[in-house]
Design a protein around this motif. Structure first.
Motif, PDB file in Angstrom:
ATOM      1  N   MET A   1       0.818  -1.230   0.129  1.00 29.99           N
ATOM      2  CA  MET A   1       0.024   0.000  -0.086  1.00 29.99           C
ATOM      3  C   MET A   1       0.855   1.181  -0.064  1.00 29.99           C
ATOM      4  SD  MET A   1      -3.144   1.011   2.492  1.00 29.99           S
ATOM      5  CE  MET A   1      -1.943   1.111   3.934  1.00 29.99           C
ATOM      6  N   ILE A   2       1.850   1.020   0.794  1.00 30.00           N
ATOM      7  CA  ILE A   2       2.795   2.412   0.725  1.00 30.00           C
ATOM      8  C   ILE A   2       3.612   2.661  -0.182  1.00 30.00           C
ATOM      9  CG2 ILE A   2       5.008   3.453   1.981  1.00 30.00           C
ATOM     10  CD1 ILE A   2       4.073   1.850   4.493  1.00 30.00           C
ATOM     11  N   SER A   3       3.902   1.504  -0.880  1.00 24.29           N
ATOM     12  CA  SER A   3       4.641   1.293  -2.333  1.00 24.29           C
ATOM     13  C   SER A   3       3.885   1.908  -3.225  1.00 24.29           C
ATOM     14  CB  SER A   3       4.912  -0.123  -2.768  1.00 24.29           C
ATOM     15  OG  SER A   3       5.572  -0.181  -3.807  1.00 24.29           O
ATOM     16  N   ILE A   4       2.322   1.592  -3.214  1.00 26.56           N
ATOM     17  CA  ILE A   4       1.630   2.260  -4.376  1.00 26.56           C
ATOM     18  C   ILE A   4       1.600   3.957  -4.150  1.00 26.56           C
ATOM     19  CG2 ILE A   4      -0.860   2.484  -5.196  1.00 26.56           C
ATOM     20  CD1 ILE A   4      -1.196  -0.539  -4.099  1.00 26.56           C
ATOM     21  N   LEU A   5       1.521   4.135  -3.135  1.00 29.42           N
ATOM     22  CA  LEU A   5       1.299   5.884  -2.781  1.00 29.42           C
ATOM     23  C   LEU A   5       2.602   6.346  -3.253  1.00 29.42           C
ATOM     24  CD1 LEU A   5      -0.348   5.773   0.624  1.00 29.42           C
ATOM     25  CD2 LEU A   5      -1.591   6.255  -1.646  1.00 29.42           C
ATOM     26  N   LEU A   6       3.763   5.927  -2.903  1.00 22.61           N
ATOM     27  CA  LEU A   6       5.098   6.386  -3.340  1.00 22.61           C
ATOM     28  C   LEU A   6       5.200   6.223  -4.912  1.00 22.61           C
ATOM     29  CD1 LEU A   6       7.422   4.913  -0.390  1.00 22.61           C
ATOM     30  CD2 LEU A   6       6.344   7.144  -0.807  1.00 22.61           C
ATOM     31  N   THR A   7       5.058   5.161  -5.580  1.00 22.08           N
ATOM     32  CA  THR A   7       5.123   5.155  -6.829  1.00 22.08           C
ATOM     33  C   THR A   7       4.350   6.043  -7.647  1.00 22.08           C
ATOM     34  OG1 THR A   7       5.456   2.651  -6.502  1.00 22.08           O
ATOM     35  CG2 THR A   7       5.060   3.512  -8.689  1.00 22.08           C
ATOM     36  N   ILE A   8       3.193   6.311  -7.293  1.00 18.64           N
ATOM     37  CA  ILE A   8       1.866   7.179  -7.831  1.00 18.64           C
ATOM     38  C   ILE A   8       2.664   8.661  -7.546  1.00 18.64           C
ATOM     39  CG2 ILE A   8      -0.023   8.429  -7.831  1.00 18.64           C
ATOM     40  CD1 ILE A   8      -1.132   5.485  -6.859  1.00 18.64           C
ATOM     41  N   THR A   9       3.184   8.679  -6.459  1.00 18.07           N
ATOM     42  CA  THR A   9       3.830  10.102  -6.354  1.00 18.07           C
ATOM     43  C   THR A   9       5.127  10.478  -7.247  1.00 18.07           C
ATOM     44  OG1 THR A   9       3.204  10.187  -3.839  1.00 18.07           O
ATOM     45  CG2 THR A   9       4.863  11.701  -4.574  1.00 18.07           C
ATOM     46  N   VAL A  10       5.929   9.396  -7.293  1.00 16.15           N
ATOM     47  CA  VAL A  10       7.154   9.422  -8.261  1.00 16.15           C
ATOM     48  C   VAL A  10       6.796   9.538  -9.844  1.00 16.15           C
ATOM     49  CG1 VAL A  10       9.255   8.272  -9.056  1.00 16.15           C
ATOM     50  CG2 VAL A  10       8.551   8.481  -6.465  1.00 16.15           C
ATOM     51  N   THR A  11       5.596   8.942  -9.884  1.00 14.40           N
ATOM     52  CA  THR A  11       5.317   8.862 -11.504  1.00 14.40           C
ATOM     53  C   THR A  11       4.777  10.388 -11.747  1.00 14.40           C
ATOM     54  OG1 THR A  11       4.561   6.927 -11.350  1.00 14.40           O
ATOM     55  CG2 THR A  11       3.749   7.859 -13.125  1.00 14.40           C
ATOM     56  N   PHE A  12       4.106  11.179 -11.056  1.00 20.26           N
ATOM     57  CA  PHE A  12       3.617  12.292 -11.513  1.00 20.26           C
ATOM     58  C   PHE A  12       4.449  13.512 -11.077  1.00 20.26           C
ATOM     59  CE2 PHE A  12      -0.284   9.784 -11.114  1.00 20.26           C
ATOM     60  CZ  PHE A  12      -1.001  10.014 -12.533  1.00 20.26           C
ATOM     61  N   VAL A  13       5.410  13.428 -10.161  1.00 11.06           N
ATOM     62  CA  VAL A  13       6.441  14.147  -9.915  1.00 11.06           C
ATOM     63  C   VAL A  13       7.474  14.278 -10.851  1.00 11.06           C
ATOM     64  CG1 VAL A  13       7.859  15.349  -8.165  1.00 11.06           C
ATOM     65  CG2 VAL A  13       5.518  14.400  -7.559  1.00 11.06           C
ATOM     66  N   PHE A  14       7.990  13.459 -11.151  1.00 14.28           N
ATOM     67  CA  PHE A  14       9.056  13.191 -12.079  1.00 14.28           C
ATOM     68  C   PHE A  14       9.106  12.647 -13.416  1.00 14.28           C
ATOM     69  CE2 PHE A  14      10.653  12.534  -7.614  1.00 14.28           C
ATOM     70  CZ  PHE A  14      11.734  13.360  -7.404  1.00 14.28           C
ATOM     71  N   GLY A  15       7.547  12.391 -13.679  1.00 15.50           N
ATOM     72  CA  GLY A  15       7.501  11.957 -14.910  1.00 15.50           C
ATOM     73  C   GLY A  15       6.250  12.846 -15.668  1.00 15.50           C
ATOM     74  N   LYS A  16       6.263  13.086 -17.033  1.00 17.44           N
ATOM     75  CA  LYS A  16       5.340  13.822 -17.838  1.00 17.44           C
ATOM     76  C   LYS A  16       4.173  12.524 -18.119  1.00 17.44           C
ATOM     77  CE  LYS A  16       8.481  17.379 -19.655  1.00 17.44           C
ATOM     78  NZ  LYS A  16       8.953  17.944 -20.829  1.00 17.44           N
ATOM     79  N   VAL A  17       3.175  12.492 -17.359  1.00 16.55           N
ATOM     80  CA  VAL A  17       2.134  11.603 -17.450  1.00 16.55           C
ATOM     81  C   VAL A  17       0.663  12.054 -17.384  1.00 16.55           C
ATOM     82  CG1 VAL A  17       1.060   9.253 -16.755  1.00 16.55           C
ATOM     83  CG2 VAL A  17       3.750   9.615 -16.573  1.00 16.55           C
ATOM     84  N   SER A  18      -0.150  11.665 -18.399  1.00 16.04           N
ATOM     85  CA  SER A  18      -1.264  12.221 -18.340  1.00 16.04           C
ATOM     86  C   SER A  18      -2.295  11.715 -17.143  1.00 16.04           C
ATOM     87  CB  SER A  18      -2.249  11.911 -19.789  1.00 16.04           C
ATOM     88  OG  SER A  18      -3.563  12.295 -19.661  1.00 16.04           O
ATOM     89  N   PHE A  19      -2.691  12.265 -16.421  1.00 12.33           N
ATOM     90  CA  PHE A  19      -3.697  11.495 -15.240  1.00 12.33           C
ATOM     91  C   PHE A  19      -4.718  10.731 -15.600  1.00 12.33           C
ATOM     92  CE2 PHE A  19      -6.926  11.815 -11.847  1.00 12.33           C
ATOM     93  CZ  PHE A  19      -5.943  11.282 -10.847  1.00 12.33           C
ATOM     94  N   LYS A  20      -5.455  11.331 -16.769  1.00 10.54           N
ATOM     95  CA  LYS A  20      -6.643  10.550 -17.090  1.00 10.54           C
ATOM     96  C   LYS A  20      -6.097   9.233 -17.962  1.00 10.54           C
ATOM     97  CE  LYS A  20      -9.515  13.238 -19.264  1.00 10.54           C
ATOM     98  NZ  LYS A  20     -10.328  13.971 -20.354  1.00 10.54           N
ATOM     99  N   ARG A  21      -4.963   9.305 -18.571  1.00 12.34           N
ATOM    100  CA  ARG A  21      -4.647   8.078 -19.045  1.00 12.34           C
ATOM    101  C   ARG A  21      -4.526   7.075 -18.156  1.00 12.34           C
ATOM    102  NH1 ARG A  21       0.556   7.257 -23.447  1.00 12.34           N
ATOM    103  NH2 ARG A  21      -0.090   5.255 -24.107  1.00 12.34           N
TER     104      ARG A  21
END
Length: 258
Positions: A31-51
């Protein structure tokens, strides 16, 4: 930053994270890994939230189904604590924790996989595999050619379907009609794919492609210090999750339940 990270090193980081994460069976760590991975994905990557939501939703459904099936068919032991008994359904605290842990593991693996898929260019990944991992150019360029031909096959399918409708073939209504339609479309698509593959192979041979590994590349992909820092960041997601879970006592509690 993640979009410009070396693809092979990124894949290695994700693979190591998944392998380490698969060792732990408590629900708090994934559960903590999911939260940290989502944070890293959107902070350090250019990813569309809708996609990202669109691609992550099927895994949420799979996790729910997995949890529900684990609750319906649990592995019970003589010392388990019974929470709910209804007809043939017996829910224990140990089985509930185990089910949530398995469901969250699916979501944690999915979040790490989406981080790689949504921040990586497939062509750059294949170039990196050839340059850093010494993948055979014959295999790499074959995959590239297939990747480029897939959209053309879709367009070819639309052309064939419209041609059938113009000639009065009509729409398929029954299952047998759909089966015959698929059979009618398969042979022209297969023939078209073979022709495109032959043209691609002829073009590559005419330009001197031999498949040798010792070759020069127009797009040179290197590994920088930032790539190593991002690699450490991705791997540290799991270690931070395990450490926080240990501080919360989840690992000791869950191991005691087993």
């Amino acid at each position: 930053m993640l979009n410009n990270m070396n693809p092979s090193l990124k894949a290695f980081s994700i693979l190591v994270s998944i392998v380490i994460l698969s060792v732990f069976f408590d629900p708090v760590t994934p559960m903590i890994s999911i939260l940290l991975t989502i944070t890293v994905t959107f902070v350090f990557g250019k990813v569309s939230f809708k996609r990202w939501i669109l691609l992550f939703s099927p895994f949420v459904f799979m996790g729910i189904v997995y949890v529900w099936s684990s609750l319906l068919f649990p592995r019970t032991a003589p010392g388990d604590t019974l929470i709910l008994q209804w007809h043939f359904i017996s829910i224990t605290s140990e089985g509930l924790l185990r089910s949530f842990a398995l469901g969250l593991r699916i979501l944690s693996f999915a979040s790490l996989s989406l981080l790689f898929v949504l921040t990586t260019n497939p062509i750059s990944f294949l170039h990196s595999l050839m340059q850093q991992c010494r993948l055979s150019p014959k295999i790499a360029y074959s995959i590239m050619a297939g990747y480029q031909i897939l959209p053309l096959i879709k367009e070819e399918f639309e052309i064939i379907r419209n041609a059938h409708r113009v000639r009065g073939a009509g729409r398929s209504r029954t299952f047998m009609d759909k089966f015959r339609q698929v059979r009618e479309f398969t042979i022209p698509l297969l023939a078209s794919g073979i022709r495109k593959a032959e043209r691609t192979a002829t073009a590559m041979e005419s330009k001197g492609f031999t498949g040798e590994k010792n070759r020069d590349f127009y797009h040179v992909i290197t590994i920088t210090k930032i790539d190593w820092l991002l690699c450490c960041l991705l791997v540290s997601i799991v270690f931070i999750s395990v450490y926080i879970s240990f501080l919360l006592g989840s690992l000791n509690f869950y191991n005691g339940q087993l």
